[in-house]
Design a protein around this motif. Structure first.
Motif, mmCIF file in Angstrom:
data_model
loop_
_atom_site.group_PDB
_atom_site.id
_atom_site.type_symbol
_atom_site.label_atom_id
_atom_site.label_comp_id
_atom_site.label_asym_id
_atom_site.label_seq_id
_atom_site.Cartn_x
_atom_site.Cartn_y
_atom_site.Cartn_z
ATOM 1 N N LEU A 66 56.382 55.289 69.898
ATOM 2 C CA LEU A 66 56.021 56.392 69.017
ATOM 3 C C LEU A 66 56.680 56.258 67.642
ATOM 4 O O LEU A 66 56.054 56.548 66.616
ATOM 5 C CB LEU A 66 56.402 57.725 69.657
ATOM 6 N N ALA A 67 57.927 55.815 67.608
ATOM 7 C CA ALA A 67 58.607 55.622 66.324
ATOM 8 C C ALA A 67 57.923 54.521 65.522
ATOM 9 O O ALA A 67 57.768 54.646 64.296
ATOM 10 C CB ALA A 67 60.078 55.278 66.556
ATOM 11 N N GLY A 68 57.512 53.459 66.179
ATOM 12 C CA GLY A 68 56.794 52.391 65.492
ATOM 13 C C GLY A 68 55.474 52.868 64.914
ATOM 14 O O GLY A 68 55.113 52.526 63.777
ATOM 15 N N GLU A 69 54.765 53.695 65.691
ATOM 16 C CA GLU A 69 53.504 54.247 65.195
ATOM 17 C C GLU A 69 53.747 55.180 64.012
ATOM 18 O O GLU A 69 52.967 55.209 63.059
ATOM 19 C CB GLU A 69 52.786 54.995 66.311
ATOM 20 N N GLN A 70 54.828 55.951 64.066
ATOM 21 C CA GLN A 70 55.140 56.870 62.973
ATOM 22 C C GLN A 70 55.477 56.098 61.701
ATOM 23 O O GLN A 70 55.012 56.460 60.609
ATOM 24 C CB GLN A 70 56.301 57.780 63.363
ATOM 25 N N VAL A 71 56.249 55.046 61.813
ATOM 26 C CA VAL A 71 56.584 54.232 60.650
ATOM 27 C C VAL A 71 55.316 53.611 60.073
ATOM 28 O O VAL A 71 55.110 53.606 58.848
ATOM 29 C CB VAL A 71 57.616 53.145 61.026
ATOM 30 N N GLU A 72 54.461 53.120 60.940
ATOM 31 C CA GLU A 72 53.204 52.531 60.478
ATOM 32 C C GLU A 72 52.359 53.576 59.744
ATOM 33 O O GLU A 72 51.752 53.292 58.705
ATOM 34 C CB GLU A 72 52.441 51.976 61.675
ATOM 35 N N SER A 73 52.329 54.791 60.257
ATOM 36 C CA SER A 73 51.573 55.865 59.620
ATOM 37 C C SER A 73 52.153 56.197 58.249
ATOM 38 O O SER A 73 51.412 56.392 57.278
ATOM 39 C CB SER A 73 51.584 57.101 60.518
ATOM 40 N N TRP A 74 53.490 56.278 58.155
ATOM 41 C CA TRP A 74 54.125 56.581 56.869
ATOM 42 C C TRP A 74 53.869 55.477 55.849
ATOM 43 O O TRP A 74 53.618 55.746 54.664
ATOM 44 C CB TRP A 74 55.630 56.778 57.044
ATOM 45 N N VAL A 75 53.909 54.232 56.278
ATOM 46 C CA VAL A 75 53.656 53.124 55.362
ATOM 47 C C VAL A 75 52.218 53.185 54.862
ATOM 48 O O VAL A 75 51.962 53.015 53.668
ATOM 49 C CB VAL A 75 53.961 51.779 56.060
ATOM 50 N N THR A 76 51.293 53.437 55.766
ATOM 51 C CA THR A 76 49.885 53.549 55.365
ATOM 52 C C THR A 76 49.701 54.704 54.389
ATOM 53 O O THR A 76 49.028 54.560 53.362
ATOM 54 C CB THR A 76 48.994 53.766 56.600
ATOM 55 N N TRP A 77 50.295 55.832 54.667
ATOM 56 C CA TRP A 77 50.181 57.005 53.799
ATOM 57 C C TRP A 77 50.767 56.699 52.422
ATOM 58 O O TRP A 77 50.190 57.041 51.395
ATOM 59 C CB TRP A 77 50.920 58.175 54.449
ATOM 60 N N TYR A 78 51.922 56.019 52.401
ATOM 61 C CA TYR A 78 52.579 55.704 51.143
ATOM 62 C C TYR A 78 51.710 54.761 50.304
ATOM 63 O O TYR A 78 51.500 54.988 49.116
ATOM 64 C CB TYR A 78 53.942 55.055 51.418
ATOM 65 N N TRP A 79 51.183 53.714 50.909
ATOM 66 C CA TRP A 79 50.382 52.752 50.139
ATOM 67 C C TRP A 79 49.052 53.338 49.699
ATOM 68 O O TRP A 79 48.553 53.017 48.618
ATOM 69 C CB TRP A 79 50.169 51.467 50.927
ATOM 70 N N LEU A 80 48.470 54.217 50.529
ATOM 71 C CA LEU A 80 47.244 54.890 50.094
ATOM 72 C C LEU A 80 47.532 55.787 48.897
ATOM 73 O O LEU A 80 46.755 55.858 47.949
ATOM 74 C CB LEU A 80 46.635 55.703 51.236
ATOM 75 N N GLY A 81 48.667 56.471 48.932
ATOM 76 C CA GLY A 81 49.052 57.325 47.802
ATOM 77 C C GLY A 81 49.320 56.514 46.549
ATOM 78 O O GLY A 81 48.923 56.900 45.449
#
Length: 83
Positions: free
Chosen positions: A58-73
């Motif tokens: 779950l932590a790995g998925e959360q980090v992946e989600s944050w990275v995706t959100w950051y790069w999309l932003g």
């Protein structure tokens, strides 16, 4: 050997056998006492490892989600006109 020597040897051998039998009985009693506790501890260990692996995923998925959100932003900021 004299009769007295044979008597002492048999008494010593009887004592050694009695002590060995007592040690074996003690090991058997200890095993009966601690086996349920060890089984419960092993079950708890398996549950804890499963929960740890789940949290790690779950932590790995959360980090992946944050990275995706950051790069999309960041890419969205690059497309906006500068005033």
């Amino acid at each position: 050997m004299t009769a007295e020597a044979w008597r002492l040897a048999s008494l010593g051998l009887s004592l050694v056998l009695l002590l060995a039998l007592g040690a074996a009985g003690g090991c058997w009693l200890v095993d009966r006492h601690y086996r349920p506790l060890l089984d419960a501890a092993n079950t708890d260990l398996a549950t804890a490892r499963l929960a740890r692996d789940n949290l790690e995923t779950l932590a790995g998925e959360q980090v992946e989600s944050w990275v995706t959100w950051y790069w999309l932003g960041m890419s969205a900021q690059g497309r906006q006109p500068r005033l």
